[in-house]
Design a protein around this motif. Sequence first.
Motif, PDB file in Angstrom:
ATOM      1  N   TRP A   1      -7.969 -31.021  24.727  1.00  0.00           N
ATOM      2  CA  TRP A   1      -8.215 -30.608  26.107  1.00  0.00           C
ATOM      3  C   TRP A   1      -7.812 -29.163  26.400  1.00  0.00           C
ATOM      4  CZ3 TRP A   1      -7.150 -35.024  30.170  1.00  0.00           C
ATOM      5  CH2 TRP A   1      -7.961 -36.121  29.851  1.00  0.00           C
ATOM      6  N   PHE A   2      -6.862 -28.620  25.658  1.00  0.00           N
ATOM      7  CA  PHE A   2      -6.400 -27.255  25.912  1.00  0.00           C
ATOM      8  C   PHE A   2      -6.337 -26.474  24.604  1.00  0.00           C
ATOM      9  CE2 PHE A   2      -4.802 -29.681  29.527  1.00  0.00           C
ATOM     10  CZ  PHE A   2      -5.268 -28.903  30.576  1.00  0.00           C
ATOM     11  N   PRO A   3      -7.493 -26.059  24.093  1.00  0.00           N
ATOM     12  CA  PRO A   3      -7.513 -25.332  22.820  1.00  0.00           C
ATOM     13  C   PRO A   3      -6.796 -23.990  22.917  1.00  0.00           C
ATOM     14  CG  PRO A   3      -9.655 -25.215  23.913  1.00  0.00           C
ATOM     15  CD  PRO A   3      -8.841 -26.209  24.682  1.00  0.00           C
ATOM     16  N   HIS A   4      -6.404 -23.475  21.761  1.00  0.00           N
ATOM     17  CA  HIS A   4      -5.730 -22.170  21.646  1.00  0.00           C
ATOM     18  C   HIS A   4      -4.325 -22.185  22.220  1.00  0.00           C
ATOM     19  CE1 HIS A   4      -9.617 -20.649  20.455  1.00  0.00           C
ATOM     20  NE2 HIS A   4     -10.140 -20.969  21.636  1.00  0.00           N
ATOM     21  N   GLY A   5      -3.686 -23.356  22.229  1.00  0.00           N
ATOM     22  CA  GLY A   5      -2.326 -23.401  22.744  1.00  0.00           C
ATOM     23  C   GLY A   5      -1.379 -22.494  21.987  1.00  0.00           C
ATOM     24  N   LYS A   6      -1.563 -22.416  20.686  1.00  0.00           N
ATOM     25  CA  LYS A   6      -0.677 -21.589  19.864  1.00  0.00           C
ATOM     26  C   LYS A   6      -0.810 -20.118  20.229  1.00  0.00           C
ATOM     27  CE  LYS A   6       0.615 -21.050  14.968  1.00  0.00           C
ATOM     28  NZ  LYS A   6       0.266 -21.482  13.590  1.00  0.00           N
TER      29      LYS A   6
ATOM     30  N   ILE B   1       8.516 -21.153  13.958  1.00  0.00           N
ATOM     31  CA  ILE B   1       9.367 -20.420  14.898  1.00  0.00           C
ATOM     32  C   ILE B   1      10.770 -20.279  14.341  1.00  0.00           C
ATOM     33  CG2 ILE B   1      10.467 -20.547  17.175  1.00  0.00           C
ATOM     34  CD1 ILE B   1       7.827 -21.901  18.148  1.00  0.00           C
ATOM     35  N   SER B   2      11.301 -21.355  13.786  1.00  0.00           N
ATOM     36  CA  SER B   2      12.642 -21.324  13.206  1.00  0.00           C
ATOM     37  C   SER B   2      12.721 -20.360  12.024  1.00  0.00           C
ATOM     38  CB  SER B   2      13.045 -22.733  12.757  1.00  0.00           C
ATOM     39  OG  SER B   2      14.333 -22.733  12.179  1.00  0.00           O
ATOM     40  N   ALA B   3      11.644 -20.271  11.253  1.00  0.00           N
ATOM     41  CA  ALA B   3      11.620 -19.379  10.089  1.00  0.00           C
ATOM     42  C   ALA B   3      11.394 -17.928  10.481  1.00  0.00           C
ATOM     43  CB  ALA B   3      10.537 -19.833   9.115  1.00  0.00           C
ATOM     44  N   GLY B   4      11.008 -17.690  11.740  1.00  0.00           N
ATOM     45  CA  GLY B   4      10.777 -16.327  12.200  1.00  0.00           C
ATOM     46  C   GLY B   4       9.391 -15.805  11.906  1.00  0.00           C
ATOM     47  N   THR B   5       8.476 -16.689  11.462  1.00  0.00           N
ATOM     48  CA  THR B   5       7.109 -16.257  11.177  1.00  0.00           C
ATOM     49  C   THR B   5       6.176 -16.464  12.359  1.00  0.00           C
ATOM     50  OG1 THR B   5       6.590 -18.422  10.209  1.00  0.00           O
ATOM     51  CG2 THR B   5       7.387 -16.704   8.715  1.00  0.00           C
ATOM     52  N   LEU B   6       6.645 -17.137  13.397  1.00  0.00           N
ATOM     53  CA  LEU B   6       5.876 -17.358  14.614  1.00  0.00           C
ATOM     54  C   LEU B   6       6.783 -17.097  15.803  1.00  0.00           C
ATOM     55  CD1 LEU B   6       3.298 -18.462  16.075  1.00  0.00           C
ATOM     56  CD2 LEU B   6       4.309 -20.749  15.885  1.00  0.00           C
TER      57      LEU B   6
ATOM     58  N   ALA C   1       4.168  -7.418  14.088  1.00  0.00           N
ATOM     59  CA  ALA C   1       4.858  -6.134  14.172  1.00  0.00           C
ATOM     60  C   ALA C   1       6.077  -6.223  15.059  1.00  0.00           C
ATOM     61  CB  ALA C   1       3.895  -5.065  14.706  1.00  0.00           C
ATOM     62  N   ILE C   2       5.950  -6.948  16.187  1.00  0.00           N
ATOM     63  CA  ILE C   2       7.089  -7.129  17.079  1.00  0.00           C
ATOM     64  C   ILE C   2       8.202  -7.883  16.369  1.00  0.00           C
ATOM     65  CG2 ILE C   2       7.860  -8.329  19.159  1.00  0.00           C
ATOM     66  CD1 ILE C   2       5.125  -7.712  20.376  1.00  0.00           C
ATOM     67  N   THR C   3       7.846  -8.948  15.646  1.00  0.00           N
ATOM     68  CA  THR C   3       8.837  -9.755  14.944  1.00  0.00           C
ATOM     69  C   THR C   3       9.582  -8.920  13.914  1.00  0.00           C
ATOM     70  OG1 THR C   3       7.545 -11.756  15.263  1.00  0.00           O
ATOM     71  CG2 THR C   3       9.179 -11.799  13.523  1.00  0.00           C
ATOM     72  N   ARG C   4       8.841  -8.099  13.168  1.00  0.00           N
ATOM     73  CA  ARG C   4       9.490  -7.273  12.143  1.00  0.00           C
ATOM     74  C   ARG C   4      10.350  -6.180  12.758  1.00  0.00           C
ATOM     75  NH1 ARG C   4       4.263  -7.373   9.986  1.00  0.00           N
ATOM     76  NH2 ARG C   4       3.941  -5.221  10.664  1.00  0.00           N
ATOM     77  N   ALA C   5       9.832  -5.556  13.824  1.00  0.00           N
ATOM     78  CA  ALA C   5      10.509  -4.383  14.366  1.00  0.00           C
ATOM     79  C   ALA C   5      11.705  -4.731  15.235  1.00  0.00           C
ATOM     80  CB  ALA C   5       9.514  -3.549  15.184  1.00  0.00           C
ATOM     81  N   GLN C   6      11.697  -5.916  15.824  1.00  0.00           N
ATOM     82  CA  GLN C   6      12.710  -6.226  16.822  1.00  0.00           C
ATOM     83  C   GLN C   6      13.609  -7.377  16.375  1.00  0.00           C
ATOM     84  OE1 GLN C   6      13.050  -4.195  19.177  1.00  0.00           O
ATOM     85  NE2 GLN C   6      11.103  -3.147  19.310  1.00  0.00           N
ATOM     86  N   SER C   7      14.086  -7.334  15.158  1.00  0.00           N
ATOM     87  CA  SER C   7      15.000  -8.367  14.690  1.00  0.00           C
ATOM     88  C   SER C   7      16.258  -7.740  14.099  1.00  0.00           C
ATOM     89  CB  SER C   7      14.301  -9.262  13.662  1.00  0.00           C
ATOM     90  OG  SER C   7      13.763  -8.482  12.611  1.00  0.00           O
ATOM     91  N   PRO C   8      16.965  -6.919  14.890  1.00  0.00           N
ATOM     92  CA  PRO C   8      18.172  -6.267  14.381  1.00  0.00           C
ATOM     93  C   PRO C   8      19.301  -7.260  14.207  1.00  0.00           C
ATOM     94  CG  PRO C   8      17.984  -5.906  16.731  1.00  0.00           C
ATOM     95  CD  PRO C   8      16.748  -6.628  16.320  1.00  0.00           C
ATOM     96  N   SER C   9      20.206  -6.956  13.294  1.00  0.00           N
ATOM     97  CA  SER C   9      21.350  -7.840  13.120  1.00  0.00           C
ATOM     98  C   SER C   9      22.338  -7.672  14.265  1.00  0.00           C
ATOM     99  CB  SER C   9      22.037  -7.550  11.784  1.00  0.00           C
ATOM    100  OG  SER C   9      22.460  -6.197  11.735  1.00  0.00           O
TER     101      SER C   9
END
Length: 467
Positions: A95-100, A132-137, A16-24
């Motif tokens: 060793w550090f799960p859930h990094g994403k 990240i580059s595609a804007g989906t993460l 929701a943040i990605t969609r709402a906060q990507s103004p041109s």
Amino acid sequence: MKRFSCCLLLFTCLSAITRAQSPSILIIHDVSVIDATGAPAQTHRTVIVSNGKIEQITSSSAADAKFPGTHINASGKFLIPGLWDMHVHMVFGTWFPHGKEIALPLFIANGITGVRDMGGELEVLQQWRKEISAGTLLGPRIVMSGPMLDGPQPRFPSSIAIATPDDGRHAVDDLKKRGADFIKLQSLIPRDAVFAIADEARKQGIPFVGHVPDSVRASEASNAGQMSFEHLIGIFEGSSPLEDEFLKGPKTETKFLSTYDPVRASKLFALLAKNHTWQCPTLVWERGGNLIDETDFVHDARAKYVPAYWKDVTWKRFTEEIIHDFNTDDLATRKRFVQKELEVVNAMYRAGIQFLAGTDTPPGVYVFPGFSLHEELQRFVAAGFTPMEALQTATLNPAKFLGMEDRLGTIEKGKLADLVLLDANPLDDIRNTQKIAGVILNGRYLSRIDLDKMLAGVALIASASAK
């Protein structure tokens, strides 16, 4: 089931943040711009961001308040470039799960818009970078080494065993083909293999960085082309008449302190400056590791963002190893050594050596993704840097080091819009970098409300991981 629900909640929130906060177009009104070039703050500026880039910086009195786009009233606030943590490990084996779900949002919520991953699972990190580059993460810009190169029996996950010069050459060639951005050295690589790695990296046109391996001198690593040293490894050794002894046997803080020779140190520092060998001293981790037996993290408010596995398994293992295998000197000596490290960093900086801010999160025990970078800046100030100089270790300097100065590192027209909006002036007090009002990530505006939602989602996932 609860863990799945928490992950779904965080994913929904970030989507929701990605969609709402990507103004041109984004217009930041009446802000004080700290551009990180070393210049004083520019007051009453309006910054216009268009399609992810800084389009214009103008006087607020001359700006058109009716300009179409998303308007932000930043009166009384301060704008700095996005911060970089130049030493992280986001996918460190198991060793550090859930990094994403943990590390990425914690970086963004703390204004960390770029990271240098110093050892991890290459294909996983490359996939994150694509998303990240595609804007989906939602996550920081990432440069990465992939697996580290270490000795015949590596101590850490995400490592490649190196026993011979051919092993080293093959590893460099393989990582270059797989798309690694640079090569990371660990401590146990045999001497002849170190120089083979350096030679192959030069032939392949790929940088190598990391620990100064135990088998070589800092001066030799620098002369061989190593671009950055981590954790001040090699510095105290090279500043001592016992350097040859240190190549063969154990090293202790007692010996480092008692044999430190300012004349030898000065000669080493001059060489490192001449060779443009950067330093990433990870001062927060150095302090934390040396003083681990007197530090109480039980009531640290940031612990709620950390999965139980990190605390109860991996960090516990590290803590036991540090106490039993590394912290063999008494506490008073280790305290003196931590202070001496700050003095040495100051001397190196005054000798012309350039520095990078990095934390070694999360392998550094209770070194928190995102949060600890702000502590690192405070440690640089404690070492005698001005607040501007400390800020540059996480902004301008990473851009220079990575060859991205034309795109990142300062606030200037035409550069990518990775920015942090602060409620107070970091040049008055470097601790003010923690007073984040908003983050602009590649032109996307994340308000304080958005950032708090991200943090709440991370806390939920961390809590669920204990169930």
